[in-house]
Design a protein around this motif. Structure first.
Motif, PDB file in Angstrom:
ATOM      1  N   GLU A 127     -18.509  -0.338   6.457  1.00  0.00           N
ATOM      2  CA  GLU A 127     -17.807  -2.283   6.518  1.00  0.00           C
ATOM      3  C   GLU A 127     -16.831  -2.169   7.516  1.00  0.00           C
ATOM      4  O   GLU A 127     -16.503  -3.936   7.396  1.00  0.00           O
ATOM      5  N   GLY A 128     -16.500  -1.253   7.804  1.00  0.00           N
ATOM      6  CA  GLY A 128     -15.162  -1.767   8.568  1.00  0.00           C
ATOM      7  C   GLY A 128     -13.663  -1.774   8.335  1.00  0.00           C
ATOM      8  O   GLY A 128     -12.372  -2.278   8.581  1.00  0.00           O
ATOM      9  N   MET A 129     -13.528  -0.939   7.058  1.00  0.00           N
ATOM     10  CA  MET A 129     -12.466   0.005   6.594  1.00  0.00           C
ATOM     11  C   MET A 129     -11.284   0.618   7.499  1.00  0.00           C
ATOM     12  O   MET A 129     -12.275   1.666   7.996  1.00  0.00           O
ATOM     13  N   VAL A 130      -9.905   0.496   8.298  1.00  0.00           N
ATOM     14  CA  VAL A 130      -9.397   1.479   8.995  1.00  0.00           C
ATOM     15  C   VAL A 130      -8.245   2.262   7.953  1.00  0.00           C
ATOM     16  O   VAL A 130      -8.363   1.823   7.032  1.00  0.00           O
ATOM     17  N   PRO A 131      -8.767   4.090   7.720  1.00  0.00           N
ATOM     18  CA  PRO A 131      -8.080   4.710   7.108  1.00  0.00           C
ATOM     19  C   PRO A 131      -6.909   4.641   6.946  1.00  0.00           C
ATOM     20  O   PRO A 131      -6.334   4.451   8.258  1.00  0.00           O
ATOM     21  N   LEU A 132      -5.985   5.096   5.979  1.00  0.00           N
ATOM     22  CA  LEU A 132      -5.133   5.745   6.758  1.00  0.00           C
ATOM     23  C   LEU A 132      -4.192   6.077   7.750  1.00  0.00           C
ATOM     24  O   LEU A 132      -3.369   5.986   8.192  1.00  0.00           O
ATOM     25  N   ARG A 133      -5.195   7.399   7.013  1.00  0.00           N
ATOM     26  CA  ARG A 133      -5.000   7.962   8.754  1.00  0.00           C
ATOM     27  C   ARG A 133      -4.904   7.727   9.761  1.00  0.00           C
ATOM     28  O   ARG A 133      -4.185   7.712  10.871  1.00  0.00           O
ATOM     29  N   VAL A 134      -6.196   6.980  10.152  1.00  0.00           N
ATOM     30  CA  VAL A 134      -6.086   6.300  11.522  1.00  0.00           C
ATOM     31  C   VAL A 134      -4.992   5.681  11.378  1.00  0.00           C
ATOM     32  O   VAL A 134      -5.046   5.329  12.950  1.00  0.00           O
ATOM     33  N   ALA A 135      -4.897   4.965  10.773  1.00  0.00           N
ATOM     34  CA  ALA A 135      -3.673   3.351  10.764  1.00  0.00           C
ATOM     35  C   ALA A 135      -2.928   4.105  11.721  1.00  0.00           C
ATOM     36  O   ALA A 135      -1.927   3.086  12.535  1.00  0.00           O
ATOM     37  N   ALA A 136      -2.172   5.151  10.727  1.00  0.00           N
ATOM     38  CA  ALA A 136      -0.805   5.459  10.983  1.00  0.00           C
ATOM     39  C   ALA A 136      -0.967   6.850  12.629  1.00  0.00           C
ATOM     40  O   ALA A 136      -0.334   6.661  13.344  1.00  0.00           O
ATOM     41  N   LEU A 137      -2.098   6.759  12.855  1.00  0.00           N
ATOM     42  CA  LEU A 137      -2.308   7.720  14.239  1.00  0.00           C
ATOM     43  C   LEU A 137      -2.434   6.212  15.123  1.00  0.00           C
ATOM     44  O   LEU A 137      -2.337   6.757  16.617  1.00  0.00           O
ATOM     45  N   GLN A 138      -2.612   5.485  15.167  1.00  0.00           N
ATOM     46  CA  GLN A 138      -2.820   3.912  15.778  1.00  0.00           C
ATOM     47  C   GLN A 138      -0.743   3.875  16.220  1.00  0.00           C
ATOM     48  O   GLN A 138      -1.194   3.535  17.820  1.00  0.00           O
ATOM     49  N   LYS A 139      -0.202   4.004  15.553  1.00  0.00           N
ATOM     50  CA  LYS A 139       0.821   4.009  15.869  1.00  0.00           C
ATOM     51  C   LYS A 139       1.753   4.164  16.639  1.00  0.00           C
ATOM     52  O   LYS A 139       2.216   4.252  17.230  1.00  0.00           O
ATOM     53  N   VAL A 140       1.717   5.987  16.419  1.00  0.00           N
ATOM     54  CA  VAL A 140       1.859   6.751  17.355  1.00  0.00           C
ATOM     55  C   VAL A 140       1.407   7.194  18.538  1.00  0.00           C
ATOM     56  O   VAL A 140       1.802   6.615  19.536  1.00  0.00           O
ATOM     57  N   VAL A 141      -0.384   6.572  18.664  1.00  0.00           N
ATOM     58  CA  VAL A 141      -0.638   6.107  19.964  1.00  0.00           C
ATOM     59  C   VAL A 141       0.443   4.620  20.442  1.00  0.00           C
ATOM     60  O   VAL A 141       0.606   4.908  22.459  1.00  0.00           O
ATOM     61  N   ASP A 142       0.583   4.331  20.081  1.00  0.00           N
ATOM     62  CA  ASP A 142       1.452   2.746  20.320  1.00  0.00           C
ATOM     63  C   ASP A 142       2.690   3.118  20.525  1.00  0.00           C
ATOM     64  O   ASP A 142       3.380   2.040  21.344  1.00  0.00           O
ATOM     65  N   GLY A 143       2.737   4.388  20.430  1.00  0.00           N
ATOM     66  CA  GLY A 143       4.583   4.553  20.565  1.00  0.00           C
ATOM     67  C   GLY A 143       5.517   3.824  19.442  1.00  0.00           C
ATOM     68  O   GLY A 143       7.203   4.122  20.147  1.00  0.00           O
ATOM     69  N   GLU A 144       5.432   3.577  18.171  1.00  0.00           N
ATOM     70  CA  GLU A 144       6.266   3.053  16.904  1.00  0.00           C
ATOM     71  C   GLU A 144       6.487   4.355  16.096  1.00  0.00           C
ATOM     72  O   GLU A 144       7.758   4.297  15.237  1.00  0.00           O
ATOM     73  N   THR A 145       5.903   5.795  16.248  1.00  0.00           N
ATOM     74  CA  THR A 145       6.498   6.119  15.207  1.00  0.00           C
ATOM     75  C   THR A 145       6.012   7.640  16.399  1.00  0.00           C
ATOM     76  O   THR A 145       5.577   7.911  17.053  1.00  0.00           O
ATOM     77  N   SER A 146       5.993   9.041  15.344  1.00  0.00           N
ATOM     78  CA  SER A 146       5.818   9.922  16.055  1.00  0.00           C
ATOM     79  C   SER A 146       4.757  11.163  15.203  1.00  0.00           C
ATOM     80  O   SER A 146       4.390  10.336  14.097  1.00  0.00           O
ATOM     81  N   LEU A 147       4.684  11.770  16.010  1.00  0.00           N
ATOM     82  CA  LEU A 147       2.858  12.474  15.154  1.00  0.00           C
ATOM     83  C   LEU A 147       3.221  12.702  13.798  1.00  0.00           C
ATOM     84  O   LEU A 147       2.377  12.899  12.494  1.00  0.00           O
ATOM     85  N   ASP A 148       4.468  13.641  13.772  1.00  0.00           N
ATOM     86  CA  ASP A 148       5.372  14.225  12.494  1.00  0.00           C
ATOM     87  C   ASP A 148       5.211  13.717  11.398  1.00  0.00           C
ATOM     88  O   ASP A 148       4.594  13.660  10.489  1.00  0.00           O
ATOM     89  N   GLU A 149       5.553  12.499  11.972  1.00  0.00           N
ATOM     90  CA  GLU A 149       5.956  11.673  10.761  1.00  0.00           C
ATOM     91  C   GLU A 149       4.249  10.478  10.206  1.00  0.00           C
ATOM     92  O   GLU A 149       4.599  10.162   9.077  1.00  0.00           O
ATOM     93  N   ALA A 150       3.840  10.595  10.958  1.00  0.00           N
ATOM     94  CA  ALA A 150       1.963  10.525  10.575  1.00  0.00           C
ATOM     95  C   ALA A 150       1.321  11.063   9.762  1.00  0.00           C
ATOM     96  O   ALA A 150       0.981  10.314   8.783  1.00  0.00           O
ATOM     97  N   LEU A 151       1.411  12.459  10.278  1.00  0.00           N
ATOM     98  CA  LEU A 151       1.048  13.071   9.443  1.00  0.00           C
ATOM     99  C   LEU A 151       1.466  13.066   7.715  1.00  0.00           C
ATOM    100  O   LEU A 151       1.267  14.158   6.566  1.00  0.00           O
ATOM    101  N   ARG A 152       3.079  13.302   7.834  1.00  0.00           N
ATOM    102  CA  ARG A 152       4.017  13.442   6.849  1.00  0.00           C
ATOM    103  C   ARG A 152       3.516  12.478   5.376  1.00  0.00           C
ATOM    104  O   ARG A 152       3.276  13.248   4.593  1.00  0.00           O
ATOM    105  N   VAL A 153       3.355  11.232   6.171  1.00  0.00           N
ATOM    106  CA  VAL A 153       2.804  10.290   4.992  1.00  0.00           C
ATOM    107  C   VAL A 153       1.620   9.834   5.059  1.00  0.00           C
ATOM    108  O   VAL A 153       1.063   9.244   3.643  1.00  0.00           O
ATOM    109  N   THR A 154       0.669  10.823   5.216  1.00  0.00           N
ATOM    110  CA  THR A 154      -0.787  10.157   5.219  1.00  0.00           C
ATOM    111  C   THR A 154      -1.033  11.624   5.697  1.00  0.00           C
ATOM    112  O   THR A 154      -2.742  11.554   4.925  1.00  0.00           O
TER     113      THR A 154
END
Length: 558
Positions: free
Chosen positions: A531-558
């Protein structure tokens, strides 16, 4: 000769009636006319500084950019810049620029000219906050300035900025103890700490700050002054210093550099003494705006659509410290207009929002979330916020409120959005009540943002991102992501500030069908993704790709 009020009148920033009232207040207080005008909200600090710039012929600089400051620091004593709140910040071609916020302070400027006689000294006008930033980030960190007998940079003259609202006690009011506590508080505010932990150990006392969600050890004062530090904090929080066997909670209100800081204090007896945790709430700088807390555009639009409903329940989920309260306040602030009656019941009430009636839950006297909610329903509300749904009773009252035409917000402690459904089912809530009342479930986390001053680009294979669950493009073989190297601006962490990551489950007709069948968590997740829900992990990785956070940080919180 013109004065400040003449300039403000000429610029149309004040009128004669406002000026007359301000002059009257100036005479009754120890504040200057400019301070009165700023405090009453008639003009901004920048308005006054620009007017003073025009009056005195001194340039106004919005952002101080240090230049060759390392060469200036050794010849300017730290106490000198702290005392006068003037800071030399730039050396270029034999000219040293000094930032000041009060151009009428001629004598201190003359002292600087005498001290720096081998240079041409040029003053500029700047905000006091900018001056304090340079003092803290450069002079205090690079120029020494140790406190007497303690292992921390000397804080700003914090005691002078505090409201004088505390009684004195011989033990806790010794000068070194006062200084130590003020240094701890001022440093925490400057470093943007959300919490201060004072932890007694067997042979040492440890002070740690939580900055951007991560704990940092900052100080180890002598064990001998442990009782004095804790007693001083308890006096400031209006707690009983003679009671050290039972937990106590209190509050401290201080003013620092023009900012109102509300501090929640919690004392807990341990084997080696009382442990103190202080939560710092910056009332001045905090803004609750859905557009600025980290939503991506699709999720933002879906969540705003949920807010348009006049009834139903919207639940925010996540662990403690994931920003749920901030999201709720931002949602309520968006709905807060004179056409709606908004009432909350919270434990505790962290921020007061004008236009919203907020009730403090008091479980010791029976004012629980459920009881508070029942009372709120007799106050003709349109929108209700319950701090947390902890049990079946609160859940049922919230459901009843939504069924009778109210929009209800609350929080749950679950790991993701689909788990909120199973949590309600586990509480004993019937599936038909969930499908008929719940509009959406949103899980969230906070990730640290990369420091803009030291972040560095690097490449990552698309296949590596795909293995983590990110939906990579078929045409891209590599992606550019960033990591923080660490610098003075971010305390060598590589991060500065935080932003939200969101997983929004909108209750659609298909979701309702699944919930009605008393499903497993996996079944709910499967349909939610369809139905279109974006999981937390994917949302965090999107911020990595957008340059807002690091890969390590995204994996740490999700």
């Amino acid at each position: 000769m013109k004065n400040l009020s003449d300039i403000l009148l000429e610029e149309g920033l004040i009128d004669k009636e406002e000026l007359k009232k301000a002059i009257s207040l100036e005479k009754k207080s120890n504040l200057s006319l400019a301070q009165v005008l700023i405090k009453r909200g008639i003009v901004s600090e920048d308005d006054v500084l620009r007017a003073q710039s025009k009056l005195f012929g001194i340039p106004f600089v919005e952002r101080l950019e240090p230049l060759r400051i390392d060469e200036i620091i050794p010849i300017v004593p730290l106490k000198f810049v702290q005392k006068y709140r003037m800071v030399p910040y730039s050396l270029e071609r034999g000219v040293i620029r000094i930032a000041l916020s009060d151009p009428t302070a001629v004598h201190p400027l003359d002292e600087f000219r005498l001290l720096l006689s081998q240079y041409v000294v040029e003053p500029v006008i700047a905000r006091e906050g900018e001056i304090l930033r340079i003092i803290h980030n450069y002079y205090e960190k690079q120029g020494g300035g140790k406190t007497e007998g303690f292992e921390l940079e000397e804080g700003l003259r914090f005691l002078e900025e505090m409201e004088d609202i505390h009684d004195s006690m011989d033990l806790a009011n010794q000068a070194p103890i006062i200084k130590m506590v003020n240094v701890i508080l001022s440093t925490a505010v400057n470093e943007r700490a959300s919490d201060i932990h004072i932890e007694p150990m067997e042979k040492e006392l440890v002070v740690r700050f939580r900055i951007d969600g991560i704990m940092h050890r900052v100080l180890t004062p002598p064990k001998s002054i442990q009782n004095g530090i804790i007693s001083r904090i308890k006096i400031m929080a209006n707690l009983n210093i003679a009671e050290n066997r039972l937990p106590q909670d209190g509050r401290i209100k201080i003013r620092f550099s023009g900012k109102e800081i509300d501090i929640r204090v919690s004392c807990l007896p341990t084997v080696f003494g009382e442990r103190v945790v202080m939560r710092l709430l910056n009332k001045t700088d905090t803004k609750f705006d859905l557009a600025t807390i980290g939503f991506d555009q699709p999720t933002y639009e879906k969540f705003v659509k949920l807010l348009s409903y006049t009834n139903g329940i919207i639940l925010i989920t996540g662990p403690t410290g994931s920003g749920k309260t901030t999201t709720l306040y931002a949602a309520l602030s968006r709905l807060n207009d004179e056409t709606r009656n908004i009432i909350t019941v919270e434990d505790p009430v962290e921020y007061q929002i004008p236009g919203i009636s907020q009730v403090q839950a008091r479980h010791k006297i029976g004012l629980t979330f459920a009881e508070g909610l029942r009372s709120i329903l007799r106050q003709d509300p349109d929108v209700i916020m319950v701090g947390e749904i902890r049990d079946e009773e609160t859940a049922r009252v919230a459901i009843q409120a939504s069924l009778t035409g109210h929009l209800v917000f609350s929080t749950l402690h679950t790991n993701d959005a689909p788990s909120a459904v199973t949590r309600l089912l586990d509480m004993g809530i019937e599936p038909y009540l969930i499908t008929s009342t719940c509009r959406g479930f949103m899980a969230q986390r906070l990730v640290r943002k990369l420091c803009p001053s030291c972040k560095k680009a690097k490449s990552i294979k698309a296949s590596d991102l795909a293995s983590l669950g990110y939906p990579v493009s078929k045409t891209k073989k590599t992606y550019t992501i960033y990591e923080g190297l660490g610098c003075k601006e971010c305390m060598q962490t590589g991060y500065r500030g935080r932003t939200g990551v969101y997983e929004l489950l909108v209750v659609t007709n298909r979701i309702r069908e699944v919930i009605s069948a008393n499903p497993t968590l996996d079944e709910i997740k499967k349909v939610a993704l369809q139905e279109g829900m974006v999981p937390l992990r994917v949302a965090a990785l999107q911020k990595v790709v957008d340059g807002e956070t690091s890969l390590d940080e995204a994996l740490r919180v999700t």
